[in-house]
Each structure stands twice: as structure tokens, then as C-alpha cells.
Design an enzyme around this catalytic site. Structure first.
Site, short mmCIF file in Angstrom:
data_model
loop_
_atom_site.label_atom_id
_atom_site.label_comp_id
_atom_site.label_asym_id
_atom_site.label_seq_id
_atom_site.Cartn_x
_atom_site.Cartn_y
_atom_site.Cartn_z
N VAL A 119 -12.59 9.38 25.20
CA VAL A 119 -13.37 9.26 23.97
C VAL A 119 -14.76 8.70 24.27
O VAL A 119 -15.79 9.26 23.86
CB VAL A 119 -12.64 8.36 22.94
CG1 VAL A 119 -13.46 8.23 21.67
CG2 VAL A 119 -11.26 8.93 22.63
N TYR A 120 -14.80 7.61 25.00
CA TYR A 120 -16.08 6.99 25.37
C TYR A 120 -16.94 7.95 26.19
O TYR A 120 -18.13 8.14 25.91
CB TYR A 120 -15.82 5.72 26.16
CG TYR A 120 -17.07 5.02 26.64
CD1 TYR A 120 -17.86 4.30 25.76
CD2 TYR A 120 -17.44 5.07 27.98
CE1 TYR A 120 -19.01 3.65 26.20
CE2 TYR A 120 -18.57 4.43 28.43
CZ TYR A 120 -19.36 3.72 27.54
OH TYR A 120 -20.48 3.09 27.98
N ALA A 121 -16.32 8.58 27.20
CA ALA A 121 -17.07 9.50 28.04
C ALA A 121 -17.66 10.65 27.22
O ALA A 121 -18.80 11.06 27.44
CB ALA A 121 -16.18 10.04 29.16
N SER A 140 -18.64 10.60 24.15
CA SER A 140 -19.80 10.13 23.40
C SER A 140 -21.04 10.09 24.29
O SER A 140 -22.15 10.40 23.85
CB SER A 140 -19.54 8.75 22.79
OG SER A 140 -19.57 7.71 23.76
N LYS A 141 -20.86 9.74 25.54
CA LYS A 141 -22.00 9.64 26.45
C LYS A 141 -22.44 11.01 26.96
O LYS A 141 -23.63 11.22 27.22
CB LYS A 141 -21.66 8.70 27.62
CG LYS A 141 -21.43 7.25 27.17
CD LYS A 141 -22.62 6.68 26.41
CE LYS A 141 -22.44 5.22 26.05
NZ LYS A 141 -23.60 4.66 25.33
#
Length: 242
Positions: free
Chosen positions: A152-154, A156-157
Site C-alpha cells: 500500500v505504501y509503495a 502511494s510513492k
């Protein structure tokens, strides 16, 4: 680089701790006035009180749409101009997707993607009018590598990486530089949400960076001659195994 940003005004979001605070310190050391934006009123006012008159606190919850929309006008009221906008505020969601809380996903994507886009959208008219400005976005090594423990974080980036590259092409004709800094693991509050085994592994191997090392890179980007844009910087601990 003392004095290289004399007369400049920078706005840094998520500035009460971590990379944001280190960035603010680097900008202050180079002579800029810095508007430190954070939702933690006690922390941001304390940090500014310790740093003198050139550090200006602005308490804002960027996840509140009205407060987010008011950020740039409020910063202009406080400081008169914006030469540098560092979109740094962010959240982290790691671990297996099946275990993730969907409300947490919404909050993270809102702050990591939507808020960044809205902040940049709002500061661009001011910079276009002045025909100059610098926008730096805190991305992540995860924007360049499909990190299996943080989908999820990756994601977004990865979105922000595309945003930086496309917006840069739209606004360089106005004298505006847009770039991102993509650090590997940095000692910060975000690591509290790392999977415990990954954090132990990183600590044991010395695979962590200090926020000040990221800030030094940001200052390097901002102090290049105006004819040079450092669009993307990926930096990581030397011992990081990737």
C-alpha cells in the site's frame, strides 16, 4: 551552505519531526525563513520556539479538506512569499494487504497522494506569477522497487513518482523546478509501523539513515544553479541489501 538561501521562504509539511524537521533545519541553516507545518500544535510551536524568529509555526491538519485548502494562503499571510515548497507529510501502512485496515489505507492515500497533489496545485499559481520556485516531494525507495512488505505504501510513492515527473514537464517553462527525494529506511516515527522482523534486521545490519542525511540531499538539490534540476534522488544506507 550558509547564506545560500538568504531572502528565500520555504514551507515544509510534516515539519515537527523526522525528515520534515531535518529539512527545516537545513533550510534555516542556509538562511531561509521556514514555515513549519504540522498538525501537532505543541510540537511544532516548541520546535519553532527553539529555532528563533525565522522558524514560523503553522498548525494545520492536512487531512481536513478546508484546512488543506487554506494552507498556501495562510503561509503567504505569514511569510509573504513561497520560494520552496517541501511536500513531506506522510503516513505509512505496511504488512500484508489482507491484514490492512481499510480506513488506514484511505488516510494514507489521502495524505501521501491527494494532499501532495492539492498542495502543489495550490502553490503553483504563486510560483507561476513570480516565474520561479522549487517544489520537492518526499518520496521513498519504495517508489522504485516493488517492496513486498509494504504494497500500500509503495503504491502511494509510485503514484507520487509519476506525479513529480509529469508536473515538472508542465511547469519548467515558468522557471519552476520539481523534484523528489527517495530515501531508503530513515530513523523516524514511520519505522514504528515496520514489520518487527524487518526493523530488527535493519538495525542489526546498520541499514538505517539519519533524517539529516536526507535533508542535506534536499539542500543540495535546492542550491544548484537555476539552469539545473535534480529531478530524482535515490539514497539509501550503504549496508541496505536491495
Amino acid at each position: 551552505m550558509a547564506g545560500e538561501l538568504n531572502g528565500k521562504v520555504a514551507v515544509v509539511t510534516g515539519a515537527a519531526s523526522g525528515i520534515g524537521l531535518a529539512s527545516a533545519d537545513a533550510l534555516l541553516s542556509a538562511g531561509a525563513r521556514v514555515v513549519l507545518v504540522d498538525r501537532d500544535e505543541a510540537a511544532v510551536k516548541s520546535r519553532c520556539g527553539e529555532r528563533g524568529d525565522r522558524a514560523i509555526p503553522l498548525v494545520t491538519d492536512l487531512l481536513d479538506p478546508k484546512a488543506c485548502a487554506a494552507l498556501v494562503p495562510r503561509a503567504l499571510e505569514l511569510a509573504g512569499q513561497i520560494d520552496v515548497f517541501h511536500a513531506n507529510a506522510g503516513l505509512y501502512v505496511g504488512g500484508d494487504l489482507v491484514d490492512a485496515d481499510t480506513d488506514a489505507i484511505d488516510r494514507m492515500l489521502n495524505l501521501n497522494v491527494n494532499v501532495v497533489m492539492k498542495n502543489v496545485h495550490d502553490v503553483l499559481p504563486h510560483m507561476i506569477e513570480r516565474q520561479t520556485g522549487d517544489i520537492v516531494v518526499t518520496s521513498s525507495l519504495a517508489a522504485h522497487f516493488p517492496t513486498p512488505w509494504e504494497p500500500v505504501y509503495a503504491s502511494s510513492k509510485w503514484a507520487i513518482n509519476c506525479f513529480v515527473q509529469t508536473v515538472r514537464r508542465q511547469v519548467f517553462k515558468h522557471g519552476i523546478r520539481v523534484g523528489s527525494v527517495s530515501p531508503g529506511p530513515v530513523i523516524s516515527a514511520l519505522l514504528a509501523d515496520w514489520p518487527e522482523e524487518k526493523l530488527k534486521e535493519a538495525k542489526a545490519s546498520g541499514s538505517l539513515m539519519e533524517a539529516s542525511e536526507v535533508a542535506a540531499t534536499i539542500l543540495f538539490m535546492l542550491t544548484r544553479p537555476r539552469g539545473v534540476t535534480i529531478r530524482d534522488v535515490v539514497l539509501m544506507p550503504t549496508q541496505f541489501d536491495l
